[in-house]
Design a protein around this motif. Sequence first.
Motif, mmCIF file in Angstrom:
data_model
loop_
_atom_site.group_PDB
_atom_site.id
_atom_site.type_symbol
_atom_site.label_atom_id
_atom_site.label_comp_id
_atom_site.label_asym_id
_atom_site.label_seq_id
_atom_site.Cartn_x
_atom_site.Cartn_y
_atom_site.Cartn_z
ATOM 1 N N ASN A 150 41.298 53.555 37.201
ATOM 2 C CA ASN A 150 42.041 52.977 36.929
ATOM 3 C C ASN A 150 42.867 51.791 36.072
ATOM 4 O O ASN A 150 43.692 51.277 35.437
ATOM 5 C CB ASN A 150 43.467 54.019 35.730
ATOM 6 N N TYR A 151 43.410 51.132 37.488
ATOM 7 C CA TYR A 151 44.201 50.493 37.875
ATOM 8 C C TYR A 151 44.022 48.737 38.367
ATOM 9 O O TYR A 151 44.946 47.888 39.304
ATOM 10 C CB TYR A 151 45.550 50.920 38.989
ATOM 11 N N VAL A 152 42.651 48.866 38.637
ATOM 12 C CA VAL A 152 41.891 47.646 39.099
ATOM 13 C C VAL A 152 40.558 46.647 37.692
ATOM 14 O O VAL A 152 40.602 47.190 37.000
ATOM 15 C CB VAL A 152 41.618 47.687 40.607
ATOM 16 N N LYS A 153 40.821 45.306 38.519
ATOM 17 C CA LYS A 153 40.257 44.750 37.877
ATOM 18 C C LYS A 153 39.477 44.597 39.217
ATOM 19 O O LYS A 153 39.110 43.558 40.030
ATOM 20 C CB LYS A 153 40.682 43.737 37.465
ATOM 21 N N LYS A 154 37.894 44.118 38.529
ATOM 22 C CA LYS A 154 36.777 43.805 39.225
ATOM 23 C C LYS A 154 36.203 42.192 39.925
ATOM 24 O O LYS A 154 36.384 41.594 39.132
ATOM 25 C CB LYS A 154 34.984 44.830 39.343
ATOM 26 N N ILE A 155 36.536 41.440 41.232
ATOM 27 C CA ILE A 155 36.268 39.885 41.416
ATOM 28 C C ILE A 155 35.718 39.382 42.351
ATOM 29 O O ILE A 155 35.343 40.488 43.181
ATOM 30 C CB ILE A 155 38.064 38.808 42.220
ATOM 31 N N ILE A 157 35.428 37.499 45.949
ATOM 32 C CA ILE A 157 36.151 36.425 46.596
ATOM 33 C C ILE A 157 34.926 35.534 47.849
ATOM 34 O O ILE A 157 34.615 36.952 48.556
ATOM 35 C CB ILE A 157 37.611 36.924 47.316
ATOM 36 N N ASP A 158 34.875 35.249 47.831
ATOM 37 C CA ASP A 158 33.833 34.283 49.019
ATOM 38 C C ASP A 158 32.220 34.987 49.134
ATOM 39 O O ASP A 158 31.694 36.040 49.998
ATOM 40 C CB ASP A 158 34.267 34.902 50.436
ATOM 41 N N GLY A 159 31.994 35.226 48.124
ATOM 42 C CA GLY A 159 30.801 36.304 47.093
ATOM 43 C C GLY A 159 30.522 37.489 47.797
ATOM 44 O O GLY A 159 29.576 38.390 47.163
ATOM 45 N N GLU A 160 31.835 38.055 47.779
ATOM 46 C CA GLU A 160 31.955 39.952 47.935
ATOM 47 C C GLU A 160 32.955 40.055 46.950
ATOM 48 O O GLU A 160 33.621 39.769 46.480
ATOM 49 C CB GLU A 160 32.424 40.063 49.541
ATOM 50 N N GLU A 161 32.684 41.215 46.596
ATOM 51 C CA GLU A 161 32.634 41.820 45.761
ATOM 52 C C GLU A 161 34.433 42.632 46.237
ATOM 53 O O GLU A 161 34.320 42.890 46.512
ATOM 54 C CB GLU A 161 31.997 43.150 44.786
ATOM 55 N N LYS A 162 35.346 42.341 45.031
ATOM 56 C CA LYS A 162 36.359 42.638 45.498
ATOM 57 C C LYS A 162 37.027 43.362 44.610
ATOM 58 O O LYS A 162 37.120 42.922 43.229
ATOM 59 C CB LYS A 162 37.691 41.650 46.406
ATOM 60 N N PHE A 163 38.124 44.814 44.506
ATOM 61 C CA PHE A 163 39.265 45.080 43.579
ATOM 62 C C PHE A 163 41.313 44.898 43.832
ATOM 63 O O PHE A 163 41.438 45.146 45.231
ATOM 64 C CB PHE A 163 38.575 46.499 43.205
ATOM 65 N N ILE A 164 41.570 44.136 42.859
ATOM 66 C CA ILE A 164 42.397 44.038 42.624
ATOM 67 C C ILE A 164 43.372 44.763 42.068
ATOM 68 O O ILE A 164 42.948 44.660 40.644
ATOM 69 C CB ILE A 164 43.000 42.589 42.696
ATOM 70 N N VAL A 165 44.686 44.963 42.090
ATOM 71 C CA VAL A 165 45.421 45.797 40.957
ATOM 72 C C VAL A 165 45.766 44.401 40.386
ATOM 73 O O VAL A 165 46.438 43.374 40.754
ATOM 74 C CB VAL A 165 46.534 46.249 41.173
ATOM 75 N N ASN A 169 47.710 41.831 41.838
ATOM 76 C CA ASN A 169 46.946 41.442 43.187
ATOM 77 C C ASN A 169 46.571 41.859 44.062
ATOM 78 O O ASN A 169 46.042 41.421 44.843
ATOM 79 C CB ASN A 169 47.395 39.410 43.182
ATOM 80 N N LYS A 170 47.225 43.205 44.677
ATOM 81 C CA LYS A 170 46.963 44.304 45.687
ATOM 82 C C LYS A 170 45.202 44.074 45.734
ATOM 83 O O LYS A 170 44.825 44.663 44.889
ATOM 84 C CB LYS A 170 48.152 44.724 45.736
#
Length: 224
Positions: A150-155, A157-165, A169-170
Amino acid sequence: MRWQDKGYLLSLIKYNENSAIANFFTKDNGKVSGIIFGSTSKKIKNYLFKGNKFHINFNSKQETKLGHIKIEIDCVNTPKYLDNKKKLFCVIYTMNIVELLTVENQENLNIYQLLNDFFVLLDNNDWLINFIFWELNFYKCIGYDIDFKNYVKKIIIDGEEKFIVESTNKIIPNFLINIDIYPSNKKDIVNGFNIVGDFLEKTILKSNNISIPLSRIELGNLIK
């Protein structure tokens, strides 16, 4: 008032030369405290480790006064980890946080079962990952649930899926978002442990004017 129960030793404080005040989390009575007479005797003191499980006989003449507790060892847990500093501090921290955040004389079978589960997970190779989820389940039991989705968005980075607040941006480790994902490295595990610690400190402890237990800080230093 008299009753019998089983429970885990949370803390032990010297009361006088031969006695101690003990805190237990029990199956049917929740967190209870009482005086153990003769706690320094050889028969008893060798078992009085935080995390060990006991048969408990409780006796109190008045509900408003500290009761007397007689104990027999049911399961030796903590001494198995005396040579493993990380697991030992994990036991100490777990007993600390349960004592700190539970209510006196209030039954909670979910927390009691979590304590049973805790000593099972410690024997697994992935014990630290499992403990991170154990800790989140404990907070849920006391009314502090969090779903990191509920607190993150998917981005990417370097071709890998990451989740940040979004607000900070944590980066949140993927395994905290999807339990089917296994942490890819130790850094993710340590990051996950620290993020759960932030949740504990900022959402639970700070609002109640409680400092984070030193045992969690020590555990965090050991697993880096």
